[in-house]
Design a protein around this motif. Sequence first.
Motif, PDB file in Angstrom:
ATOM      1  N   VAL A  80       0.996  -1.356   0.126  1.00 26.37           N
ATOM      2  CA  VAL A  80      -0.121   0.011   0.149  1.00 26.37           C
ATOM      3  C   VAL A  80       0.845   1.348   0.145  1.00 26.37           C
ATOM      4  CG1 VAL A  80      -1.809   1.416   1.165  1.00 26.37           C
ATOM      5  CG2 VAL A  80      -1.878  -1.163   1.415  1.00 26.37           C
ATOM      6  N   GLN A  81       0.531   2.332  -0.850  1.00 24.72           N
ATOM      7  CA  GLN A  81       1.253   3.144  -0.828  1.00 24.72           C
ATOM      8  C   GLN A  81       0.798   4.493   0.097  1.00 24.72           C
ATOM      9  OE1 GLN A  81       1.664   4.423  -4.933  1.00 24.72           O
ATOM     10  NE2 GLN A  81       3.115   2.747  -5.626  1.00 24.72           N
ATOM     11  N   GLU A  82       1.398   5.566   0.157  1.00 21.24           N
ATOM     12  CA  GLU A  82       0.836   6.623   0.872  1.00 21.24           C
ATOM     13  C   GLU A  82      -0.059   7.442   0.060  1.00 21.24           C
ATOM     14  OE1 GLU A  82       3.753   8.901   3.156  1.00 21.24           O
ATOM     15  OE2 GLU A  82       4.702   7.001   3.746  1.00 21.24           O
ATOM     16  N   SER A  83      -0.966   8.101   0.678  1.00 24.79           N
ATOM     17  CA  SER A  83      -2.073   8.719  -0.264  1.00 24.79           C
ATOM     18  C   SER A  83      -1.411   9.985  -0.800  1.00 24.79           C
ATOM     19  CB  SER A  83      -3.304   9.155   0.484  1.00 24.79           C
ATOM     20  OG  SER A  83      -2.998   9.945   1.793  1.00 24.79           O
ATOM     21  N   GLY A  84      -0.379  10.572  -0.112  1.00 22.39           N
ATOM     22  CA  GLY A  84       0.263  11.609  -0.844  1.00 22.39           C
ATOM     23  C   GLY A  84       0.784  11.658  -1.893  1.00 22.39           C
TER      24      GLY A  84
END
Length: 101
Positions: A80-84
């Motif tokens: 999962v990647q960060e939303s930023g």
Amino acid sequence: MLSVFRSIPTQMDYKGQKLAEQIFQGIILVSAVIGFIYGYITEQFGWTVYIVMAGFALSCLLTLPPWPMYRRNPLKWLPVQESGTEEKKAADRKPKRHSKT
């Protein structure tokens, strides 16, 4: 009661789907050939239909449930990647060009 159903795996991987499709088609083809030959020899079309229906039932039993042989190659998902990192600024985007027709 529902926890029993939730513990049953419901997915197949892509190679398992391909294997299930090949098994399904093979059983249907073999049962159709056997049914046709037997029906031709006995001169009863009903036996042809019964044998093909039995082959269909057998192939459904072998290919529809997600047996463990269909789940040997699970997909490796990306972390999962960060939303930023997914959000782009309006200045970074290219303007859309509309075609004139």
